[in-house]
Scaffold this motif. Sequence first.
Motif, short mmCIF file in Angstrom:
data_model
loop_
_atom_site.label_atom_id
_atom_site.label_comp_id
_atom_site.label_asym_id
_atom_site.label_seq_id
_atom_site.Cartn_x
_atom_site.Cartn_y
_atom_site.Cartn_z
N LEU A 15 0.87 -1.17 0.00
CA LEU A 15 0.00 0.00 0.00
C LEU A 15 0.91 1.22 0.00
CD1 LEU A 15 -2.65 -1.04 2.68
CD2 LEU A 15 -2.80 -1.28 0.20
N ILE A 16 0.78 2.05 -1.00
CA ILE A 16 1.64 3.23 -1.18
C ILE A 16 0.77 4.46 -1.05
CG2 ILE A 16 3.20 4.40 -2.78
CD1 ILE A 16 3.51 1.49 -4.06
N PHE A 17 1.24 5.45 -0.30
CA PHE A 17 0.40 6.61 -0.02
C PHE A 17 1.27 7.84 0.28
CE2 PHE A 17 1.04 3.90 3.60
CZ PHE A 17 1.35 4.75 4.65
N PRO A 18 0.67 9.05 0.21
CA PRO A 18 1.43 10.28 0.48
C PRO A 18 1.87 10.37 1.94
CG PRO A 18 -0.82 10.79 -0.22
CD PRO A 18 -0.70 9.31 -0.15
N ARG A 19 2.96 11.10 2.14
CA ARG A 19 3.48 11.27 3.51
C ARG A 19 2.52 12.03 4.39
NH1 ARG A 19 9.57 13.18 2.56
NH2 ARG A 19 8.86 14.60 4.16
N LYS A 20 1.92 13.06 3.88
CA LYS A 20 0.97 13.86 4.67
C LYS A 20 -0.37 13.79 3.98
CE LYS A 20 4.36 16.95 6.61
NZ LYS A 20 4.71 18.28 6.97
N PRO A 21 -1.43 13.69 4.70
CA PRO A 21 -1.61 13.80 6.14
C PRO A 21 -1.64 12.44 6.85
CG PRO A 21 -3.76 13.88 5.14
CD PRO A 21 -2.74 13.68 4.03
N PHE A 22 -1.22 11.36 6.19
CA PHE A 22 -1.40 10.02 6.72
C PHE A 22 -0.20 9.50 7.49
CE2 PHE A 22 -3.68 10.38 2.65
CZ PHE A 22 -4.97 10.29 3.12
N SER A 23 -0.48 8.69 8.51
CA SER A 23 0.58 7.96 9.20
C SER A 23 0.51 6.50 8.75
CB SER A 23 0.40 8.04 10.72
OG SER A 23 -0.70 7.25 11.14
N HIS A 24 1.60 5.79 8.93
CA HIS A 24 1.59 4.37 8.62
C HIS A 24 0.49 3.67 9.43
CE1 HIS A 24 5.85 5.17 7.37
NE2 HIS A 24 5.50 4.35 6.39
N TYR A 25 0.35 4.05 10.67
CA TYR A 25 -0.63 3.44 11.55
C TYR A 25 -2.06 3.62 11.01
CZ TYR A 25 -3.53 2.54 15.62
OH TYR A 25 -4.51 2.05 16.46
N GLU A 26 -2.39 4.84 10.57
CA GLU A 26 -3.74 5.10 10.06
C GLU A 26 -4.06 4.22 8.85
OE1 GLU A 26 -4.68 9.75 10.84
OE2 GLU A 26 -2.97 9.30 9.53
N ILE A 27 -3.11 4.05 7.96
CA ILE A 27 -3.33 3.25 6.76
C ILE A 27 -3.39 1.76 7.10
CG2 ILE A 27 -2.39 2.62 4.49
CD1 ILE A 27 -3.55 5.49 4.66
N ALA A 28 -2.58 1.32 8.04
CA ALA A 28 -2.51 -0.10 8.38
C ALA A 28 -3.69 -0.58 9.22
CB ALA A 28 -1.21 -0.38 9.14
#
Length: 79
Positions: A15-28
């Motif tokens: 899963l690849i995503f922008p640095r902001k505004p997301f954290s690894h934790y939020e996506i996982a």
Amino acid sequence: MVLKYIILKKENTPLIFPRKPFSHYEIAQNKGEVLSAGFCIFSIKENEITVTCFGSSSTLDIDSNPSEDKIIIEAFIKY
């Protein structure tokens, strides 16, 4: 551009995503077991996409596996 990524254990799914505004934790969250997490950079040279992986996730307390993650992400985007 530096992006964030996580590799899920289920089928080595990246899963690849922008640095902001997301954290690894939020996506996982609620996605299953995470094998690795970090940052990646995509490059194009001679019509070939290459990926450089590095770092770790402080919010998940998980390191990246640069050489393995590179192979997983490149295979995912190329096929």
